[in-house]
Structures are given as structure tokens and as C-alpha cells.
Design a protein around this motif. Structure first.
Motif, PDB file in Angstrom:
ATOM      1  N   CYS A  74       3.379  40.416   6.172  1.00  0.00           N
ATOM      2  CA  CYS A  74       3.907  41.381   5.492  1.00  0.00           C
ATOM      3  C   CYS A  74       4.208  42.266   5.676  1.00  0.00           C
ATOM      4  O   CYS A  74       2.926  42.741   5.928  1.00  0.00           O
ATOM      5  CB  CYS A  74       3.938  40.962   3.897  1.00  0.00           C
ATOM      6  N   ALA A  75       5.438  42.946   5.677  1.00  0.00           N
ATOM      7  CA  ALA A  75       5.530  44.401   6.654  1.00  0.00           C
ATOM      8  C   ALA A  75       7.219  45.163   5.995  1.00  0.00           C
ATOM      9  O   ALA A  75       7.454  44.195   4.607  1.00  0.00           O
ATOM     10  CB  ALA A  75       5.820  44.169   7.677  1.00  0.00           C
ATOM     11  N   GLN A  76       7.134  46.448   4.985  1.00  0.00           N
ATOM     12  CA  GLN A  76       7.566  47.405   4.017  1.00  0.00           C
ATOM     13  C   GLN A  76       8.342  47.916   5.109  1.00  0.00           C
ATOM     14  O   GLN A  76       7.194  48.314   5.001  1.00  0.00           O
ATOM     15  CB  GLN A  76       8.197  46.649   2.318  1.00  0.00           C
ATOM     16  N   ASP A  77       9.125  48.175   5.218  1.00  0.00           N
ATOM     17  CA  ASP A  77       9.989  49.682   5.431  1.00  0.00           C
ATOM     18  C   ASP A  77      10.660  50.457   4.867  1.00  0.00           C
ATOM     19  O   ASP A  77      10.954  51.729   4.762  1.00  0.00           O
ATOM     20  CB  ASP A  77      10.699  49.620   6.683  1.00  0.00           C
ATOM     21  N   MET A  78      10.152  50.588   3.048  1.00  0.00           N
ATOM     22  CA  MET A  78      10.813  51.316   1.837  1.00  0.00           C
ATOM     23  C   MET A  78       9.369  52.233   1.446  1.00  0.00           C
ATOM     24  O   MET A  78       9.864  52.661   0.087  1.00  0.00           O
ATOM     25  CB  MET A  78      10.939  50.373   1.025  1.00  0.00           C
ATOM     26  N   ASN A  79       8.564  52.528   2.346  1.00  0.00           N
ATOM     27  CA  ASN A  79       7.399  53.102   2.203  1.00  0.00           C
ATOM     28  C   ASN A  79       6.857  52.865  -0.033  1.00  0.00           C
ATOM     29  O   ASN A  79       6.622  54.583  -0.386  1.00  0.00           O
ATOM     30  CB  ASN A  79       7.820  54.978   2.010  1.00  0.00           C
ATOM     31  N   HIS A  80       7.127  52.141   0.620  1.00  0.00           N
ATOM     32  CA  HIS A  80       6.091  51.558  -1.627  1.00  0.00           C
ATOM     33  C   HIS A  80       4.797  51.389  -1.289  1.00  0.00           C
ATOM     34  O   HIS A  80       4.338  50.788   0.302  1.00  0.00           O
ATOM     35  CB  HIS A  80       6.934  49.965  -1.389  1.00  0.00           C
ATOM     36  N   ASN A  81       4.780  52.582  -2.232  1.00  0.00           N
ATOM     37  CA  ASN A  81       2.785  51.868  -2.486  1.00  0.00           C
ATOM     38  C   ASN A  81       2.297  50.557  -2.437  1.00  0.00           C
ATOM     39  O   ASN A  81       1.418  49.895  -2.092  1.00  0.00           O
ATOM     40  CB  ASN A  81       1.905  52.689  -3.831  1.00  0.00           C
ATOM     41  N   TYR A  82       2.820  49.642  -3.890  1.00  0.00           N
ATOM     42  CA  TYR A  82       2.235  48.589  -4.218  1.00  0.00           C
ATOM     43  C   TYR A  82       3.135  47.329  -3.724  1.00  0.00           C
ATOM     44  O   TYR A  82       4.217  47.461  -2.899  1.00  0.00           O
ATOM     45  CB  TYR A  82       2.352  48.076  -5.683  1.00  0.00           C
ATOM     46  N   MET A  83       2.391  46.848  -2.605  1.00  0.00           N
ATOM     47  CA  MET A  83       2.369  44.808  -2.710  1.00  0.00           C
ATOM     48  C   MET A  83       1.314  44.146  -3.568  1.00  0.00           C
ATOM     49  O   MET A  83       0.695  44.688  -3.894  1.00  0.00           O
ATOM     50  CB  MET A  83       2.159  45.425  -1.005  1.00  0.00           C
ATOM     51  N   TYR A  84       2.655  43.020  -3.189  1.00  0.00           N
ATOM     52  CA  TYR A  84       2.057  41.394  -3.517  1.00  0.00           C
ATOM     53  C   TYR A  84       1.829  40.620  -2.498  1.00  0.00           C
ATOM     54  O   TYR A  84       2.654  40.685  -2.393  1.00  0.00           O
ATOM     55  CB  TYR A  84       2.486  41.308  -5.099  1.00  0.00           C
ATOM     56  N   TRP A  85       0.930  39.485  -2.791  1.00  0.00           N
ATOM     57  CA  TRP A  85       1.377  38.395  -2.342  1.00  0.00           C
ATOM     58  C   TRP A  85       1.324  36.950  -3.187  1.00  0.00           C
ATOM     59  O   TRP A  85       0.373  37.168  -4.415  1.00  0.00           O
ATOM     60  CB  TRP A  85       0.328  37.985  -1.483  1.00  0.00           C
ATOM     61  N   TYR A  86       2.466  36.299  -3.134  1.00  0.00           N
ATOM     62  CA  TYR A  86       2.310  35.107  -4.830  1.00  0.00           C
ATOM     63  C   TYR A  86       2.397  34.087  -4.103  1.00  0.00           C
ATOM     64  O   TYR A  86       2.461  34.306  -2.509  1.00  0.00           O
ATOM     65  CB  TYR A  86       3.828  35.390  -4.783  1.00  0.00           C
ATOM     66  N   ARG A  87       1.881  32.813  -4.204  1.00  0.00           N
ATOM     67  CA  ARG A  87       2.026  32.141  -4.059  1.00  0.00           C
ATOM     68  C   ARG A  87       2.818  30.599  -5.345  1.00  0.00           C
ATOM     69  O   ARG A  87       2.649  30.731  -6.584  1.00  0.00           O
ATOM     70  CB  ARG A  87       1.495  30.431  -3.658  1.00  0.00           C
TER      71      ARG A  87
END
Lengths: 110, 115
Positions: free
Chosen positions: B23-36
Motif C-alpha cells: 500500500c502506498a499513498q502520495d498525499m503525505n498523509h500521516n494516518y494509514m489503515y488496513w481493513y478487511r
């Protein structure tokens, strides 16, 4: 223990009419409630939110109502359009985490 | 901006195999999450991170591991795949300052089957 419940798995509405999706919660500490829309093979996308201190929030065709005493919120879509056909998830926020309901599949009939 | 990207889109694993969902994000977001998300169910939180080097368990962390060495990336590791891990996995991110609403931006998902 399901803290956020959507009791209607599916809903069919005629195009142009009002769609009403419902959500119940049990934890009175939730501070925000959000609605997400999900198309097949895509991730959920944010639709609209409401603070726990408000009772209504409107954004174009979408309005969310919150009844804190009943621990119930609803999403109204007026008028319903074919592109609104999707699965709608209710989510509640506490401490930067979201708890999701099981979703309601909305089908708009042309 | 690509937003939140996830790879692979689909994967079939045999029982006992391991894999990493990217998973990668290019929005410089601090919070990241994994869901199922299991069929007919809502999204359940597996792990989350409030910034590089900081991770914490969600509702269903057993059988998974995460790391957050950079702001952009948040891989999810399955060490010994089990049929119960058959699901669709979504990664999400949230930025600060993003206001109090808490809206998260989701990737397109990875559909994993363990047989």
C-alpha cells in the motif's frame, strides 16, 4: 458486538424518488458519523458526514440526519439517480478510528 | 496524485504460504489503515499507523503484521496464510490537518483467496 448496524442489506428505489438508508449505533462516545459509497471492484469513497453535536447536514442531493437519543442516523438521497446504485456504508468515528456497518446495497430502478 | 495505490489486485495463496500486500499513498498523509471486508460484512480494522515508525492493532490483527518505515508505504504481511484470511483487503489514509471529520481515502483493494 456490532457497534454500528445497518439492518437493511438491500433497498430498491425508483429513479427520481427519495432513497432513505438507515444506520443504528450503540456507543454514545462516537464523535462523527460518515457515509461511504462503494462501487464493485473499487474502494469506498467518502460521501457525507455529521458531527455528533448536529442533527442535520446537507450536501446537494444528500442529507444526513442524526437522532442521538435514538442512536440512529439516516442518509436521504433526493432525487435518486441511476448512478447512485452502489453499496452504502455507515461509519462512526472514535479516536481516529472508524467502525463500519455491514452496508446497504441500493439499486435505483430507471 | 495517484492517491492510495494497492498491489496486487488479485492473489491466490496456498495454505501456509506468506505474502505482503503493498500500500502506498502520495498525499503525505500521516494516518494509514488496513481493513478487511468479508462477504456481506462491513470493513474491519486490522492495523493502523499514525506516522512512520508507529503502528497499532485494530479489531482483527491476528495472523497479520505491519511496518511503517516511511510516510508513503504501509505494507501488510501475512506469514502463514489460512483459509479464514480469504477476503478483500483495503488500505486507507487520512491526512492532518484534515479537520475532525476523520474521512479516510481508500485504495481499490486486493482480493485474496487462500486455498
Amino acid at each position: 458486538d456490532q457497534q454500528v448496524k445497518q439492518n437493511s442489506p438491500s433497498l430498491s428505489v425508483q429513479e427520481g424518488r427519495i432513497s432513505i438508508l438507515n444506520c443504528d449505533y450503540t456507543n454514545s462516545m462516537f464523535d462523527y458519523f460518515l457515509w461511504y459509497k462503494k462501487y464493485p471492484a473499487e474502494g469506498p469513497t467518502f460521501l457525507i458526514s455529521i458531527s455528533s453535536i448536529k442533527d442535520k447536514n446537507e450536501d446537494g442531493r444528500f442529507t444526513v440526519f442524526l437522532n442521538k437519543s435514538a442512536k440512529h442516523l439516516s442518509l436521504h438521497i433526493v432525487p435518486s439517480q441511476p448512478g447512485d446504485s452502489a453499496v452504502y456504508f455507515c461509519a462512526a468515528k472514535l479516536n481516529e478510528k472508524l467502525t463500519f456497518g455491514t452496508g446497504t446495497r441500493l439499486t435505483i430502478i430507471p | 496524485n495517484a492517491g492510495v495505490t494497492q498491489t496486487p489486485k488479485f492473489r491466490i495463496l496456498k495454505i501456509g504460504q506468506s505474502m505482503t500486500l503493498q500500500c502506498a499513498q502520495d498525499m503525505n498523509h500521516n494516518y494509514m489503515y488496513w481493513y478487511r471486508q468479508d462477504p456481506g460484512m462491513g470493513l474491519k480494522l486490522i492495523y493502523y499507523s499514525v506516522g512512520a515508525g508507529i503502528t497499532d492493532k485494530g479489531e482483527v490483527p491476528n495472523g497479520y503484521n505491519v511496518s511503517r518505515s516511511t510516510t508513503e508505504d504501509f505494507p501488510l504481511r501475512l506469514e502463514l496464510a489460512a483459509p479464514s484470511q480469504t477476503s478483500v483487503y483495503f488500505c486507507a489514509s487520512r491526512g492532518l490537518p484534515g479537520g475532525p471529520v476523520g474521512e479516510q481515502y481508500f485504495g481499490p483493494g486486493t482480493r485474496l483467496t487462500v486455498t
